[in-house]
Scaffold this motif. Structure first.
Motif, mmCIF file in Angstrom:
data_model
loop_
_atom_site.group_PDB
_atom_site.id
_atom_site.type_symbol
_atom_site.label_atom_id
_atom_site.label_comp_id
_atom_site.label_asym_id
_atom_site.label_seq_id
_atom_site.Cartn_x
_atom_site.Cartn_y
_atom_site.Cartn_z
ATOM 1 N N ASP A 1 0.821 -1.212 0.000
ATOM 2 C CA ASP A 1 0.000 0.000 0.000
ATOM 3 C C ASP A 1 0.856 1.264 0.000
ATOM 4 O O ASP A 1 0.333 2.367 -0.208
ATOM 5 N N HIS A 2 2.171 1.115 0.232
ATOM 6 C CA HIS A 2 3.078 2.273 0.222
ATOM 7 C C HIS A 2 3.749 2.491 -1.136
ATOM 8 O O HIS A 2 4.548 3.429 -1.264
ATOM 9 N N ILE A 3 3.456 1.648 -2.123
ATOM 10 C CA ILE A 3 4.130 1.795 -3.424
ATOM 11 C C ILE A 3 3.929 3.196 -3.997
ATOM 12 O O ILE A 3 4.867 3.802 -4.541
ATOM 13 N N ASN A 4 2.722 3.745 -3.872
ATOM 14 C CA ASN A 4 2.459 5.073 -4.419
ATOM 15 C C ASN A 4 3.239 6.167 -3.693
ATOM 16 O O ASN A 4 3.496 7.239 -4.271
ATOM 17 N N ASN A 5 3.618 5.919 -2.435
ATOM 18 C CA ASN A 5 4.398 6.916 -1.696
ATOM 19 C C ASN A 5 5.861 6.927 -2.120
ATOM 20 O O ASN A 5 6.542 7.950 -1.989
ATOM 21 N N THR A 6 6.345 5.796 -2.598
ATOM 22 C CA THR A 6 7.785 5.648 -2.843
ATOM 23 C C THR A 6 8.339 6.650 -3.853
ATOM 24 O O THR A 6 9.360 7.301 -3.574
ATOM 25 N N PRO A 7 7.736 6.846 -5.048
ATOM 26 C CA PRO A 7 8.311 7.835 -5.968
ATOM 27 C C PRO A 7 8.327 9.244 -5.400
ATOM 28 O O PRO A 7 9.270 10.002 -5.643
ATOM 29 N N ARG A 8 7.315 9.612 -4.650
ATOM 30 C CA ARG A 8 7.282 10.930 -4.016
ATOM 31 C C ARG A 8 8.454 11.077 -3.039
ATOM 32 O O ARG A 8 9.137 12.108 -3.017
ATOM 33 N N GLN A 9 8.650 10.017 -2.243
ATOM 34 C CA GLN A 9 9.714 10.077 -1.239
ATOM 35 C C GLN A 9 11.093 10.085 -1.894
ATOM 36 O O GLN A 9 12.012 10.767 -1.437
ATOM 37 N N ILE A 10 11.252 9.336 -2.981
ATOM 38 C CA ILE A 10 12.531 9.325 -3.697
ATOM 39 C C ILE A 10 12.840 10.720 -4.249
ATOM 40 O O ILE A 10 13.983 11.201 -4.159
ATOM 41 N N ASN A 11 11.838 11.392 -4.795
ATOM 42 C CA ASN A 11 12.067 12.736 -5.330
ATOM 43 C C ASN A 11 12.479 13.716 -4.239
ATOM 44 O O ASN A 11 13.330 14.587 -4.470
ATOM 45 N N ILE A 12 11.871 13.608 -3.069
ATOM 46 C CA ILE A 12 12.256 14.494 -1.969
ATOM 47 C C ILE A 12 13.690 14.188 -1.533
ATOM 48 O O ILE A 12 14.491 15.108 -1.293
ATOM 49 N N LEU A 13 14.018 12.898 -1.429
ATOM 50 C CA LEU A 13 15.390 12.527 -1.057
ATOM 51 C C LEU A 13 16.399 13.096 -2.058
ATOM 52 O O LEU A 13 17.456 13.618 -1.674
ATOM 53 N N LYS A 14 16.075 13.010 -3.335
ATOM 54 C CA LYS A 14 16.972 13.557 -4.357
ATOM 55 C C LYS A 14 17.126 15.067 -4.194
ATOM 56 O O LYS A 14 18.231 15.613 -4.330
ATOM 57 N N ALA A 15 16.017 15.753 -3.907
ATOM 58 C CA ALA A 15 16.069 17.206 -3.724
ATOM 59 C C ALA A 15 16.942 17.583 -2.526
ATOM 60 O O ALA A 15 17.558 18.649 -2.510
ATOM 61 N N LEU A 16 16.991 16.713 -1.532
ATOM 62 C CA LEU A 16 17.807 16.962 -0.336
ATOM 63 C C LEU A 16 19.252 16.518 -0.517
ATOM 64 O O LEU A 16 20.088 16.757 0.365
ATOM 65 N N GLY A 17 19.528 15.843 -1.624
ATOM 66 C CA GLY A 17 20.878 15.308 -1.813
ATOM 67 C C GLY A 17 21.167 14.141 -0.898
ATOM 68 O O GLY A 17 22.315 13.863 -0.551
ATOM 69 N N ALA A 18 20.112 13.435 -0.501
ATOM 70 C CA ALA A 18 20.242 12.317 0.438
ATOM 71 C C ALA A 18 20.339 10.998 -0.325
ATOM 72 O O ALA A 18 19.835 10.880 -1.444
ATOM 73 N N PRO A 19 20.993 9.990 0.273
ATOM 74 C CA PRO A 19 21.060 8.673 -0.386
ATOM 75 C C PRO A 19 19.674 8.038 -0.479
ATOM 76 O O PRO A 19 18.821 8.261 0.380
ATOM 77 N N ILE A 20 19.459 7.250 -1.522
ATOM 78 C CA ILE A 20 18.163 6.589 -1.747
ATOM 79 C C ILE A 20 18.246 5.165 -1.215
ATOM 80 O O ILE A 20 19.099 4.386 -1.650
ATOM 81 N N PRO A 21 17.373 4.787 -0.275
ATOM 82 C CA PRO A 21 17.374 3.398 0.203
ATOM 83 C C PRO A 21 16.904 2.436 -0.895
ATOM 84 O O PRO A 21 16.325 2.848 -1.895
ATOM 85 N N GLU A 22 17.139 1.171 -0.668
ATOM 86 C CA GLU A 22 16.504 0.125 -1.482
ATOM 87 C C GLU A 22 15.086 -0.059 -0.943
ATOM 88 O O GLU A 22 14.848 0.056 0.267
ATOM 89 N N TYR A 23 14.144 -0.377 -1.821
ATOM 90 C CA TYR A 23 12.749 -0.546 -1.405
ATOM 91 C C TYR A 23 12.266 -1.958 -1.730
ATOM 92 O O TYR A 23 12.630 -2.535 -2.757
ATOM 93 N N ALA A 24 11.439 -2.502 -0.826
ATOM 94 C CA ALA A 24 10.817 -3.809 -1.036
ATOM 95 C C ALA A 24 9.394 -3.728 -0.496
ATOM 96 O O ALA A 24 9.194 -3.417 0.680
ATOM 97 N N HIS A 25 8.422 -3.985 -1.371
ATOM 98 C CA HIS A 25 7.021 -3.866 -0.968
ATOM 99 C C HIS A 25 6.371 -5.246 -0.915
ATOM 100 O O HIS A 25 6.278 -5.943 -1.926
ATOM 101 N N VAL A 26 5.932 -5.602 0.271
ATOM 102 C CA VAL A 26 5.370 -6.926 0.547
ATOM 103 C C VAL A 26 3.894 -6.946 0.173
ATOM 104 O O VAL A 26 3.146 -6.002 0.470
ATOM 105 N N SER A 27 3.465 -8.022 -0.478
ATOM 106 C CA SER A 27 2.072 -8.135 -0.904
ATOM 107 C C SER A 27 1.134 -8.316 0.284
ATOM 108 O O SER A 27 1.551 -8.697 1.383
#
Length: 471
Positions: free
Chosen positions: A202-228
């Motif tokens: 249910d968090h898959i839709n949040n992930t691209p938003r969060q990745i973009n914010i991390l990029k804007a902050l110059g922060a490292p991007i974690p690996e993501y795994a979404h469980v069914s």
């Protein structure tokens, strides 16, 4: 790279099986790779978050034995940090103030939907250079990129790509000054050096938003795994009606934590055909590669089978500790009677849950009010009187009260009367336990104890005599 994972529940209710499985997978992933696991309480929803829910989450994790290396952290205690980052973003131009009224936003939404478009903010306050007073109500929005896509390699689901045009400039600080969930998560994962985010689909839709914010902050991007998701016994989305009880409700129902952990790990993960996994097995074998993309179906019968296995294969001393909690809940005292370890050994094969075991063992410690009507009608008949009299005499004569000697007394009673063992054993069982089912009658009589068994046989004989007089 040091592996670091987190479990980050919102404290708006109990820890349910879906959240527990997510916590387990995240914990096992870090333990398998020698990393760290943190607990973070995401309590930005001030209206729905409660201390009761926080306690329930911690109790559930502690009962399951899912320990954490850091935390628990609380987002409400980090608002100064979030707001400092937002202020830096406003200065850098990666965020902007939005003064749009609710009425304008609602009208915009209706227009877009009428045109068959996805409802999204149109960037009005980014493009309109209007003068506003410093104290005028506003929110802060993240300036999301409008070109290209967000692509991430989900460790369970494979590559996922979302066009930036699908994402709008989400609010990262509300009118009241409170930072929003998606932003707090990003700053937390950055500050806490999270390397792998394992969470529900249910968090898959949040992930691209969060990745973009991390990029804007110059922060490292974690690996993501979404469980069914987990489906209920009936194939529908898991709910309280079909299996989504809280973790502590499973404890209350008589399940061992080892059984629930073993069951949860197999809800979407496998290692060949193996079904039984100790916690050490899980830590050694768990990888995200073996987690299924498909939804898993909850099966209560399978959980009961596992629980029965663990009741009979864990050290009885350990099982007895958990059983004592259930006996306390049943409200009877076990000081006068066999050790609980003996009860586990006697009743383990017969009981699927510890609650059932606690309900079944009361007669070992307390007197029963009356005989089970069906069992008494069948077995406490005048024809059983001779067998009970002789068995009582032989049991009374035993000086060394052992299972072997009790067995010999019952066996010799049957031999002397030239009847089958059932003609002695069943009346004796009903006499001593009050019911028609128990472990082996010799072990049961031994565990109930000599004086108590003799007194109960006397009571059964009196019951038979009274029954005779009424005929």
């Amino acid at each position: 790279m040091k592996i670091k994972t987190r479990f980050a529940p919102s404290p708006t209710g109990d820890l349910h099986v879906g959240g527990a499985r997510t916590a387990l997978y995240s914990w096992l992933f870090s333990r398998h790779l020698g990393g760290e696991f943190i607990l973070r309480i995401e309590d930005t929803d001030l209206e729905r978050s409660t201390q009761k829910a926080i306690d329930a989450i911690m109790d559930g994790m502690n009962w399951l034995g899912i320990d954490w290396d850091e935390g628990p952290y609380f987002q409400t205690k980090r608002f100064d940090r979030y707001n400092a980052v937002i202020d830096e973003m406003l200065t850098a131009g990666t965020a902007y103030k939005c003064y749009c009224s609710k009425e304008r936003l609602e009208a915009l939404r209706e227009e877009q939907m009428a045109r068959g478009e996805k409802a999204r903010y149109d960037g009005h306050c980014l493009h309109e250079q209007c003068n506003h007073a410093d104290n005028e109500p506003h929110v802060v929005r993240f300036l999301n990129p409008q070109e290209g896509s967000v692509i991430f390699d989900d460790k369970i689901r494979g590559p996922i790509e979302i066009s930036n045009q699908e994402l709008d400039d989400l609010i990262i600080r509300r009118t009241d000054g409170a930072p929003t969930y998606n932003f707090c998560v990003v700053v937390d994962d950055w500050d806490m050096e999270i390397t792998h985010v394992i969470r529900g689909e249910d968090h898959i839709n949040n992930t691209p938003r969060q990745i973009n914010i991390l990029k804007a902050l110059g922060a490292p991007i974690p690996e993501y795994a979404h469980v069914s998701m987990i489906l209920g016994d009936d194939g529908q989305k898991l709910s309280k009606r079909n299996g989504a009880a809280s973790v502590m409700q499973y404890r209350d129902a008589g399940y061992l934590p080892e059984a629930l952990l073993n069951y949860l790990v197999r809800l979407g993960w496998s290692h060949g055909d193996q079904e039984i996994f100790s916690v050490d097995d899980m830590k050694q074998l768990f990888t995200l590669d073996a987690v299924s993309k498909s939804a898993s179906a909850f099966n209560t019968e399978k959980l009961q089978w596992l629980n029965h296995h663990y009741i009979n294969h864990l050290p009885p001393e350990y099982v007895a500790v958990h059983l004592s909690w259930h006996i306390h809940e049943q409200g009877f005292n076990t000081q006068n009677g066999p050790q609980l370890v003996e009860i586990v050994q006697l009743l383990g094969e017969r009981c699927k849950t510890l609650k059932e075991m606690a309900e079944s063992c009361r007669y070992f410690y307390e007197e029963f009010d009356e005989f089970d009507a069906d069992a008494a009608k069948k077995h406490l008949r005048p024809v059983a009187k001779e067998a009970l009299d002789l068995a009582r005499a032989k049991l009374s004569a035993i000086s060394d009260w052992s299972v072997e000697n009790v067995h010999h007394a019952i066996e010799s009673t049957a031999a002397e009367l030239d009847v089958g063992m059932g003609k002695v054993g069943m009346p004796l069982r009903v006499a001593v336990t009050g019911c028609g089912q128990s472990p082996g009658v010799d072990a049961t009589v031994h565990a109930v104890g000599k004086s108590r068994s003799l007194a109960r046989i006397d009571r059964a004989l009196a019951f038979i005599s009274e029954r005779e007089s009424q005929q």
